[in-house]
Design a protein around this motif. Sequence first.
Motif, PDB file in Angstrom:
ATOM      1  N   GLU A  34      40.270  23.827  46.956  1.00  0.00           N
ATOM      2  CA  GLU A  34      39.116  24.604  46.486  1.00  0.00           C
ATOM      3  C   GLU A  34      39.185  26.049  46.964  1.00  0.00           C
ATOM      4  OE1 GLU A  34      34.249  24.709  46.899  1.00  0.00           O
ATOM      5  OE2 GLU A  34      35.350  22.895  47.479  1.00  0.00           O
ATOM      6  N   THR A  35      39.053  26.976  46.037  1.00  0.00           N
ATOM      7  CA  THR A  35      38.898  28.391  46.353  1.00  0.00           C
ATOM      8  C   THR A  35      38.230  29.064  45.168  1.00  0.00           C
ATOM      9  OG1 THR A  35      40.001  30.362  47.211  1.00  0.00           O
ATOM     10  CG2 THR A  35      41.135  29.187  45.451  1.00  0.00           C
ATOM     11  N   SER A  36      37.969  30.346  45.260  1.00  0.00           N
ATOM     12  CA  SER A  36      37.297  31.064  44.174  1.00  0.00           C
ATOM     13  C   SER A  36      37.639  32.536  44.239  1.00  0.00           C
ATOM     14  CB  SER A  36      35.776  30.895  44.271  1.00  0.00           C
ATOM     15  OG  SER A  36      35.288  31.547  45.439  1.00  0.00           O
ATOM     16  N   ASP A  37      37.384  33.228  43.150  1.00  0.00           N
ATOM     17  CA  ASP A  37      37.599  34.667  43.118  1.00  0.00           C
ATOM     18  C   ASP A  37      36.773  35.354  44.201  1.00  0.00           C
ATOM     19  OD1 ASP A  37      38.422  37.252  41.781  1.00  0.00           O
ATOM     20  OD2 ASP A  37      36.247  37.374  41.499  1.00  0.00           O
ATOM     21  N   GLU A  38      35.526  34.943  44.355  1.00  0.00           N
ATOM     22  CA  GLU A  38      34.635  35.566  45.339  1.00  0.00           C
ATOM     23  C   GLU A  38      35.173  35.371  46.758  1.00  0.00           C
ATOM     24  OE1 GLU A  38      32.722  34.915  41.604  1.00  0.00           O
ATOM     25  OE2 GLU A  38      33.628  33.440  42.975  1.00  0.00           O
ATOM     26  N   TRP A  39      35.639  34.160  47.046  1.00  0.00           N
ATOM     27  CA  TRP A  39      36.158  33.837  48.389  1.00  0.00           C
ATOM     28  C   TRP A  39      37.371  34.694  48.711  1.00  0.00           C
ATOM     29  CZ3 TRP A  39      40.544  31.989  50.819  1.00  0.00           C
ATOM     30  CH2 TRP A  39      40.373  31.426  52.090  1.00  0.00           C
ATOM     31  N   ILE A  40      38.265  34.843  47.753  1.00  0.00           N
ATOM     32  CA  ILE A  40      39.498  35.607  47.969  1.00  0.00           C
ATOM     33  C   ILE A  40      39.197  37.095  48.125  1.00  0.00           C
ATOM     34  CG2 ILE A  40      41.722  36.266  46.976  1.00  0.00           C
ATOM     35  CD1 ILE A  40      41.662  33.548  45.463  1.00  0.00           C
ATOM     36  N   VAL A  41      38.369  37.639  47.220  1.00  0.00           N
ATOM     37  CA  VAL A  41      38.069  39.072  47.248  1.00  0.00           C
ATOM     38  C   VAL A  41      37.351  39.459  48.534  1.00  0.00           C
ATOM     39  CG1 VAL A  41      36.762  40.929  46.153  1.00  0.00           C
ATOM     40  CG2 VAL A  41      38.036  39.313  44.744  1.00  0.00           C
ATOM     41  N   GLU A  42      36.387  38.640  48.951  1.00  0.00           N
ATOM     42  CA  GLU A  42      35.610  38.953  50.149  1.00  0.00           C
ATOM     43  C   GLU A  42      36.500  39.046  51.391  1.00  0.00           C
ATOM     44  OE1 GLU A  42      32.110  37.020  52.984  1.00  0.00           O
ATOM     45  OE2 GLU A  42      32.561  36.103  51.043  1.00  0.00           O
ATOM     46  N   ARG A  43      37.490  38.179  51.487  1.00  0.00           N
ATOM     47  CA  ARG A  43      38.321  38.107  52.685  1.00  0.00           C
ATOM     48  C   ARG A  43      39.558  38.990  52.649  1.00  0.00           C
ATOM     49  NH1 ARG A  43      35.416  33.868  51.948  1.00  0.00           N
ATOM     50  NH2 ARG A  43      34.667  32.578  53.693  1.00  0.00           N
ATOM     51  N   THR A  44      39.994  39.341  51.431  1.00  0.00           N
ATOM     52  CA  THR A  44      41.277  40.047  51.330  1.00  0.00           C
ATOM     53  C   THR A  44      41.250  41.317  50.495  1.00  0.00           C
ATOM     54  OG1 THR A  44      42.027  38.899  49.326  1.00  0.00           O
ATOM     55  CG2 THR A  44      42.400  37.784  51.433  1.00  0.00           C
ATOM     56  N   GLY A  45      40.299  41.426  49.571  1.00  0.00           N
ATOM     57  CA  GLY A  45      40.286  42.551  48.640  1.00  0.00           C
ATOM     58  C   GLY A  45      41.219  42.364  47.456  1.00  0.00           C
ATOM     59  N   ILE A  46      41.839  41.190  47.362  1.00  0.00           N
ATOM     60  CA  ILE A  46      42.810  40.924  46.295  1.00  0.00           C
ATOM     61  C   ILE A  46      42.120  40.316  45.078  1.00  0.00           C
ATOM     62  CG2 ILE A  46      44.868  39.574  45.666  1.00  0.00           C
ATOM     63  CD1 ILE A  46      45.621  39.663  48.685  1.00  0.00           C
ATOM     64  N   HIS A  47      42.427  40.875  43.904  1.00  0.00           N
ATOM     65  CA  HIS A  47      41.908  40.349  42.644  1.00  0.00           C
ATOM     66  C   HIS A  47      43.000  39.662  41.821  1.00  0.00           C
ATOM     67  CE1 HIS A  47      37.967  42.446  42.855  1.00  0.00           C
ATOM     68  NE2 HIS A  47      38.660  43.348  43.542  1.00  0.00           N
ATOM     69  N   ALA A  48      44.233  40.110  41.991  1.00  0.00           N
ATOM     70  CA  ALA A  48      45.348  39.564  41.208  1.00  0.00           C
ATOM     71  C   ALA A  48      46.652  39.866  41.919  1.00  0.00           C
ATOM     72  CB  ALA A  48      45.359  40.154  39.798  1.00  0.00           C
ATOM     73  N   ARG A  49      47.697  39.179  41.483  1.00  0.00           N
ATOM     74  CA  ARG A  49      49.043  39.432  41.982  1.00  0.00           C
ATOM     75  C   ARG A  49      50.017  39.091  40.861  1.00  0.00           C
ATOM     76  NH1 ARG A  49      45.604  36.198  42.453  1.00  0.00           N
ATOM     77  NH2 ARG A  49      45.350  36.217  44.726  1.00  0.00           N
ATOM     78  N   HIS A  50      51.283  39.477  41.017  1.00  0.00           N
ATOM     79  CA  HIS A  50      52.294  39.201  40.001  1.00  0.00           C
ATOM     80  C   HIS A  50      53.319  38.215  40.545  1.00  0.00           C
ATOM     81  CE1 HIS A  50      51.346  42.555  37.093  1.00  0.00           C
ATOM     82  NE2 HIS A  50      50.595  42.866  38.128  1.00  0.00           N
ATOM     83  N   PHE A  51      53.695  37.238  39.705  1.00  0.00           N
ATOM     84  CA  PHE A  51      54.720  36.265  40.074  1.00  0.00           C
ATOM     85  C   PHE A  51      55.910  36.393  39.140  1.00  0.00           C
ATOM     86  CE2 PHE A  51      51.549  32.940  41.955  1.00  0.00           C
ATOM     87  CZ  PHE A  51      51.447  33.696  43.119  1.00  0.00           C
ATOM     88  N   ALA A  52      57.100  36.411  39.722  1.00  0.00           N
ATOM     89  CA  ALA A  52      58.324  36.447  38.922  1.00  0.00           C
ATOM     90  C   ALA A  52      58.617  35.073  38.344  1.00  0.00           C
ATOM     91  CB  ALA A  52      59.494  36.909  39.793  1.00  0.00           C
ATOM     92  N   GLU A  53      59.322  35.043  37.230  1.00  0.00           N
ATOM     93  CA  GLU A  53      59.749  33.769  36.662  1.00  0.00           C
ATOM     94  C   GLU A  53      60.817  33.149  37.558  1.00  0.00           C
ATOM     95  OE1 GLU A  53      58.233  32.325  34.187  1.00  0.00           O
ATOM     96  OE2 GLU A  53      56.914  34.093  33.961  1.00  0.00           O
ATOM     97  N   ARG A  54      61.044  31.874  37.387  1.00  0.00           N
ATOM     98  CA  ARG A  54      61.915  31.098  38.272  1.00  0.00           C
ATOM     99  C   ARG A  54      63.328  31.676  38.373  1.00  0.00           C
ATOM    100  NH1 ARG A  54      61.891  25.855  40.316  1.00  0.00           N
ATOM    101  NH2 ARG A  54      63.953  24.933  40.648  1.00  0.00           N
ATOM    102  N   ASP A  55      63.844  32.227  37.264  1.00  0.00           N
ATOM    103  CA  ASP A  55      65.228  32.694  37.242  1.00  0.00           C
ATOM    104  C   ASP A  55      65.369  34.199  37.537  1.00  0.00           C
ATOM    105  OD1 ASP A  55      64.009  33.527  34.918  1.00  0.00           O
ATOM    106  OD2 ASP A  55      65.734  33.131  33.625  1.00  0.00           O
ATOM    107  N   VAL A  56      64.296  34.832  38.007  1.00  0.00           N
ATOM    108  CA  VAL A  56      64.331  36.277  38.299  1.00  0.00           C
ATOM    109  C   VAL A  56      64.344  36.485  39.805  1.00  0.00           C
ATOM    110  CG1 VAL A  56      63.145  38.481  38.023  1.00  0.00           C
ATOM    111  CG2 VAL A  56      63.104  36.811  36.157  1.00  0.00           C
TER     112      VAL A  56
END
Length: 325
Positions: A34-56
Amino acid sequence: MSTFSRITGTGSYLPPRKVTNHELAAQLAEQGIETSDEWIVERTGIHARHFAERDVPSSELGLHAARQALQAAGRAPQDIDLIIVATSTPDMVFPSTASILQHKLGANGCPAFDVQAVCSGFIYALTVADAMIRAGTARCALVVGAEVFSRILNFQDRTTCVLFGDGAGAVVLEASEQPGILASDIHADGQYRDILCVPGNVYGGGVIGEPLLHMDGQAVFKLAVGLLDKAARAALDKAGLELSDIDWLVPHQANIRIMQSTARKLHLPPERVVVTVGEHGNTSAASIPLALDHAVRSGMIQPGQRFLMEGVGGGFTWGAVIAQL
C-alpha cells in the motif's frame, strides 16, 4: 601558464517510459503493497520517475546524454581524450561501461573507465577528470553519470522502490586558461556501508546475498545533511569563496527534505536551488548532471555564475564541487 578545466557542454537523457506515483501505487497494490501519490510526495517531493526497458543498459542512456553534451560543446567524439562514467548499475561485470560507451560513441583509443561512488559518483568523476586535465594528461574529457536503478529495486519495499529512477547526464570538460572547476572536496567512510547498499555479488554463475537495494532512510538523512554542509564549506574554503558568492545550488536529487535542509544550512534561498527530483526521482550518479543540464538549458544558470554541486551516496561517500560556466 596554469591549466584549468571548464564545462563547455552539458547533456541529459531520460528513458521514454515515465511512471507516475499513481501508476506505481497501482502496480504495488497488485502485490499487496500500500502506498499513494500523497504519501510519496509528502515524504520525498517525487511525482514521477523514468524506467528504462529491460534491454536498455546504462551505456545506452549515457550515449544519448553524451551526444547532447558534445553537440553543446561543439565537439566531435574524436576530440575526446578521456571518458569517465559514474555508475552503480554497469552494463556488465566487466568491461567498464565507459569502454562500452566509448565504442558506441566512436571515440576509440582514449582512456575510459568507470567510477563507483553511487550517488556521489558524478562528483568523484568530475574531480578526477579535473585533476587529469590540470596534470596535462587530458584536454577534452567526457564525464557521464548513467544509471538503471530500476534493475536493483525491491518492489516489496515501498520506502525505497518509490524513490529511484533511471537516466543519464553528461558534461564535456576542457582545458582552459580560465578557471571553471574552482574547487572540490570528496570523502568516504566505509563504517556506514550498511545503511545504503546492495549486499549481493556473483559467484559461480549465481548470486550470493541480496542483489537489491537496501537503505536505512533515517540514518542516511541524519548523516547526509551534516556531511553535505561540511563538504560545501570545505570546497568554499579551497576556492577562497564565501556562501554569498554562490549563485546556485545543484544538489544530488535524493529527497526534497534533504535538499531543503542542506540549502537552509548554507543560507541559500529555495529559488536558488535547482530541483528536478519531482519528475526524475533519485537517479543516483545521473542526478546532478541531469539537474545541471536542465538548469543550463532552461537559462537558470548563466555564463559567469558560480554553482555548487554536491551529493552523498552509499559507501558512505560524499563530496562537493564548485564551478562556474
